[in-house]
Design a protein around this motif. Structure first.
Motif: not given
Length: 354
Positions: A137-141
């Motif tokens: 559920e998270l972005s790459g950053g």
């Protein structure tokens, strides 16, 4: 005083030396970047420090303690080091909180201590609102920050990073460079960071170690490496430079294919082969001939011109066949095939003895 010390460190696979006689002393609390192209030995050096690979020769000491030498190496789990990989390696079935807490739970710390330390590092890494989310559920950053938080929360003696930003897009990669430096300034762990990206190294490092073919070409501060390269490889790899091969003349002059260039700095050979390095952006391009007697001007012909938005990139071929790259403001547009003159200011010309 040095904290991490590599002494005559080598790793050979048959007759091939992936790391060849490396000597490096890292003071406690520094962030050191091992920088170089693919195959230069930087990742093997990092794996030697981590304990994943045993040296063929030499030794590694941390805090005065020998942790690696041929035939005798401490296993990775006893080195009190944290390593961050390119892939982040987060547990997909665990929340952000659980991922960060994982190393502390393995160490069997009390529940209250785990909660306190995890909440503290999540706050520093700006992850507190994401504590209950899963990696998917998270972005790459955000995933990269979770990986950093998990490495830092165990309070390692040494932090090792292997191309940690290579999977991010360009904009996010730039943002994360500053985030890594911010976290380092807060915690001051001794950090060894592997990258092939010179901008990444310039942004994050206290000390840059440029590697080539298993050896250290040069080590120094970002400014020192950029302004005072000691070899043709470093001059070309860091920041982009033209390197013109020539012969030493008396004083500060070098003969480059019949053109005499004065050099304001560098290492001159006593006599014979001496190159001249100059950065692309330090060269001035003109469409009119200079006044008689002016030094460090060379005539040439534009053989390529590329518009890049903020500037134009030129390739100019000299009468001796040498090609020089230079950049100009975007509004200077000189067509291909037109004669031009290039000024190589002496203060920006650096001699490189062979």
């Amino acid at each position: 005083m040095s904290y991490v010390e590599l002494t005559r460190l080598s790793k050979k696979y048959g007759t091939f030396a992936a790391v060849n006689d490396v000597n490096l002393a890292i003071a406690k609390g520094l962030l050191v970047c091992l920088l170089g192209p693919s195959g230069c030995g930087k990742t093997t050096t990092l794996r030697l420090i981590a304990g994943f690979v045993e040296p063929s020769e030499g030794e590694i000491r941390v805090g005065g303690r020998t942790i690696s030498s041929p035939g005798r190496s401490e296993p990775p789990e006893r080195r009190n080091m944290s390593m961050i990989f390119q892939s982040y390696a987060l547990w997909p079935h665990m929340t952000v909180f659980e991922n960060v807490a994982y190393g502390l739970r393995l160490r069997k710390l009390p529940r209250e201590e785990i909660a306190r330390r995890v909440e503290s590092i999540l706050d520093v890494a700006k992850l507190k609102p994401l504590a209950d989310r899963y990696p998917g559920e998270l972005s790459g950053g955000q995933q990269q920050r979770v990986s950093l938080a998990r490495a830092l929360v165990v309070e390692p003696e040494t932090l090792l990073l292997d191309e940690p930003l290579s999977n991010l897009d360009a904009n996010l990669r730039e943002e994360m460079r500053f985030e890594i430096r911010r976290l380092h300034d807060q915690y001051r762990y001794t950090t060894v960071y592997v990258t092939h990206d010179q901008s990444e190294a310039m942004t994050t490092a206290d000390l840059i170690v440029v590697m080539n073919q298993g050896r250290i070409e040069q080590a120094g501060s970002p400014e020192d490496i950029y302004k005072r390269p000691r070899s043709e490889f470093v001059a070309k790899f860091i920041g982009g430079a033209n390197v013109l091969k020539g012969e030493r003349l008396p004083g500060d002059a070098v003969d480059v294919g019949g053109v005499v260039l004065r050099c304001g700095s560098g290492d001159f050979a006593a006599q014979g082969p001496t190159s001249v390095a100059i950065r692309h952006h330090d060269i001035n391009l003109a469409t009119t001939a200079p006044a008689l007697g002016e030094t460090n001007w060379v005539p040439g012909t534009v053989t390529r011109q590329v518009y890049l938005g903020s500037h134009r990139d030129y390739l100019v071929t000299l009468s001796n066949g040498e090609a020089i790259r230079t950049v100009t403001p975007a509004d200077i547009a000189v067509p291909q095939g037109q004669p031009v003159w290039l000024h190589l200011p002496p203060e920006h010309c650096r001699a490189l003895a062979h």
